[in-house]
Design a protein around this motif. Sequence first.
Motif, PDB file in Angstrom:
ATOM      1  N   ALA A 179       0.801  -1.135  -0.061  1.00 28.80           N
ATOM      2  CA  ALA A 179       0.089   0.048   0.136  1.00 28.80           C
ATOM      3  C   ALA A 179       0.808   1.330  -0.013  1.00 28.80           C
ATOM      4  CB  ALA A 179      -0.843   0.017   1.116  1.00 28.80           C
ATOM      5  N   PHE A 180       1.938   1.278  -0.728  1.00 27.19           N
ATOM      6  CA  PHE A 180       2.680   2.457  -0.931  1.00 27.19           C
ATOM      7  C   PHE A 180       1.747   3.605  -1.057  1.00 27.19           C
ATOM      8  CE2 PHE A 180       5.946   5.217  -1.712  1.00 27.19           C
ATOM      9  CZ  PHE A 180       5.626   6.007  -2.932  1.00 27.19           C
ATOM     10  N   SER A 181       0.781   3.620  -1.972  1.00 29.36           N
ATOM     11  CA  SER A 181       0.111   4.919  -2.477  1.00 29.36           C
ATOM     12  C   SER A 181      -0.653   5.367  -1.261  1.00 29.36           C
ATOM     13  CB  SER A 181      -0.837   4.317  -3.614  1.00 29.36           C
ATOM     14  OG  SER A 181      -1.722   3.305  -3.361  1.00 29.36           O
ATOM     15  N   ARG A 182      -0.974   4.859  -0.373  1.00 28.26           N
ATOM     16  CA  ARG A 182      -1.724   5.216   0.773  1.00 28.26           C
ATOM     17  C   ARG A 182      -0.959   5.978   1.661  1.00 28.26           C
ATOM     18  NH1 ARG A 182      -5.011  -0.076   2.621  1.00 28.26           N
ATOM     19  NH2 ARG A 182      -6.153  -0.718   0.753  1.00 28.26           N
ATOM     20  N   TYR A 183       0.328   6.070   1.575  1.00 31.21           N
ATOM     21  CA  TYR A 183       1.475   6.827   2.532  1.00 31.21           C
ATOM     22  C   TYR A 183       1.576   7.988   1.855  1.00 31.21           C
ATOM     23  CZ  TYR A 183       1.996   2.711   5.268  1.00 31.21           C
ATOM     24  OH  TYR A 183       2.013   1.493   5.942  1.00 31.21           O
ATOM     25  N   ALA A 184       1.777   9.432   2.857  1.00 37.67           N
ATOM     26  CA  ALA A 184       2.256  10.394   2.558  1.00 37.67           C
ATOM     27  C   ALA A 184       3.845  10.100   2.484  1.00 37.67           C
ATOM     28  CB  ALA A 184       1.882  11.549   3.362  1.00 37.67           C
ATOM     29  N   MET A 185       4.639  10.924   1.854  1.00 36.41           N
ATOM     30  CA  MET A 185       5.826  10.756   1.829  1.00 36.41           C
ATOM     31  C   MET A 185       6.699  12.064   1.843  1.00 36.41           C
ATOM     32  SD  MET A 185       6.282   7.386   1.240  1.00 36.41           S
ATOM     33  CE  MET A 185       7.932   7.314   0.660  1.00 36.41           C
ATOM     34  N   GLY A 186       7.987  11.884   2.377  1.00 39.61           N
ATOM     35  CA  GLY A 186       8.523  13.048   2.731  1.00 39.61           C
ATOM     36  C   GLY A 186       9.885  12.691   2.453  1.00 39.61           C
ATOM     37  N   TRP A 187      10.976  14.258   2.494  1.00 39.76           N
ATOM     38  CA  TRP A 187      12.212  14.022   2.471  1.00 39.76           C
ATOM     39  C   TRP A 187      12.771  14.837   3.641  1.00 39.76           C
ATOM     40  CZ3 TRP A 187      15.577  10.922  -0.567  1.00 39.76           C
ATOM     41  CH2 TRP A 187      14.850  10.480  -1.804  1.00 39.76           C
ATOM     42  N   PHE A 188      13.883  14.371   4.406  1.00 37.47           N
ATOM     43  CA  PHE A 188      14.695  14.997   5.322  1.00 37.47           C
ATOM     44  C   PHE A 188      16.006  15.015   5.186  1.00 37.47           C
ATOM     45  CE2 PHE A 188      11.075  15.368   8.577  1.00 37.47           C
ATOM     46  CZ  PHE A 188      10.168  14.405   8.008  1.00 37.47           C
ATOM     47  N   ARG A 189      16.823  15.782   5.800  1.00 39.08           N
ATOM     48  CA  ARG A 189      18.083  15.710   5.750  1.00 39.08           C
ATOM     49  C   ARG A 189      18.774  16.278   7.042  1.00 39.08           C
ATOM     50  NH1 ARG A 189      18.933  21.458   2.007  1.00 39.08           N
ATOM     51  NH2 ARG A 189      18.533  22.820   3.646  1.00 39.08           N
ATOM     52  N   GLN A 190      20.180  15.604   7.175  1.00 43.49           N
ATOM     53  CA  GLN A 190      20.648  15.785   8.467  1.00 43.49           C
ATOM     54  C   GLN A 190      22.288  16.003   8.005  1.00 43.49           C
ATOM     55  OE1 GLN A 190      20.234  13.054  11.684  1.00 43.49           O
ATOM     56  NE2 GLN A 190      20.794  14.688  13.087  1.00 43.49           N
ATOM     57  N   ALA A 191      22.782  17.058   8.189  1.00 44.84           N
ATOM     58  CA  ALA A 191      24.189  17.424   7.990  1.00 44.84           C
ATOM     59  C   ALA A 191      24.992  17.077   9.319  1.00 44.84           C
ATOM     60  CB  ALA A 191      24.330  19.051   7.886  1.00 44.84           C
ATOM     61  N   PRO A 192      26.361  17.150   9.422  1.00 40.80           N
ATOM     62  CA  PRO A 192      26.999  16.648  10.524  1.00 40.80           C
ATOM     63  C   PRO A 192      26.825  17.690  11.603  1.00 40.80           C
ATOM     64  CG  PRO A 192      28.347  15.850   8.640  1.00 40.80           C
ATOM     65  CD  PRO A 192      27.203  16.700   8.111  1.00 40.80           C
ATOM     66  N   GLY A 193      26.411  17.326  12.960  1.00 39.21           N
ATOM     67  CA  GLY A 193      26.624  18.221  13.800  1.00 39.21           C
ATOM     68  C   GLY A 193      25.277  19.203  13.657  1.00 39.21           C
ATOM     69  N   LYS A 194      24.379  18.862  12.998  1.00 35.25           N
ATOM     70  CA  LYS A 194      23.147  19.772  12.886  1.00 35.25           C
ATOM     71  C   LYS A 194      21.974  18.690  13.187  1.00 35.25           C
ATOM     72  CE  LYS A 194      24.645  23.201   9.787  1.00 35.25           C
ATOM     73  NZ  LYS A 194      24.312  23.988   8.480  1.00 35.25           N
ATOM     74  N   GLU A 195      20.746  19.208  13.472  1.00 36.33           N
ATOM     75  CA  GLU A 195      19.558  18.500  13.549  1.00 36.33           C
ATOM     76  C   GLU A 195      18.972  17.996  12.333  1.00 36.33           C
ATOM     77  OE1 GLU A 195      18.281  20.551  17.967  1.00 36.33           O
ATOM     78  OE2 GLU A 195      17.019  20.656  16.225  1.00 36.33           O
ATOM     79  N   ARG A 196      18.121  17.305  12.488  1.00 36.13           N
ATOM     80  CA  ARG A 196      17.253  16.797  11.202  1.00 36.13           C
ATOM     81  C   ARG A 196      16.630  17.920  10.777  1.00 36.13           C
ATOM     82  NH1 ARG A 196      12.899  12.471  12.932  1.00 36.13           N
ATOM     83  NH2 ARG A 196      12.673  14.474  14.414  1.00 36.13           N
ATOM     84  N   GLU A 197      16.315  17.970   9.578  1.00 33.11           N
ATOM     85  CA  GLU A 197      15.570  18.959   8.967  1.00 33.11           C
ATOM     86  C   GLU A 197      14.711  18.565   7.985  1.00 33.11           C
ATOM     87  OE1 GLU A 197      16.708  23.350   6.602  1.00 33.11           O
ATOM     88  OE2 GLU A 197      18.106  21.727   6.507  1.00 33.11           O
TER      89      GLU A 197
END
Length: 124
Positions: free
Chosen positions: A28-46
């Motif tokens: 059921a992939f099509s039932r999920y909202a999808m997103g992208w995150f990023r995290q650089a060294p020493g920084k919080e997830r964004e």
Amino acid sequence: QVQLVESGGGLVQSGGSLRLSCAASGRAFSRYAMGWFRQAPGKEREFVAAISWSGGSGHYADPVKGRFTISRDNAKNTVYLQMNSLKPEDAALYYCAAVYSGIAALIRAEYDYRGQGTQVTVSS
């Protein structure tokens, strides 16, 4: 259960482009909202971007608006992140995530599943 595998990262010069892909397996992939995150060294997830299950709605973090585009192909169980006009500050580990409850959860950095990520490096 949803498994997510990212690809497409690499080294690019400032001003260049990359397209990241996130292939999903499971039900059921099509039932999920999808997103992208990023995290650089020493920084919080964004939070970077999110797209609704249908692809009809998208949301972007301010630093990437106008440069990044999120899209999905439910027939291929894949979500994409087209990144243009890349800057050195975009360098990070990028990972995709899936949430059943909807796009608002992703914006709050809540998700049910995430991948291992793909590294993006931007040289100045």
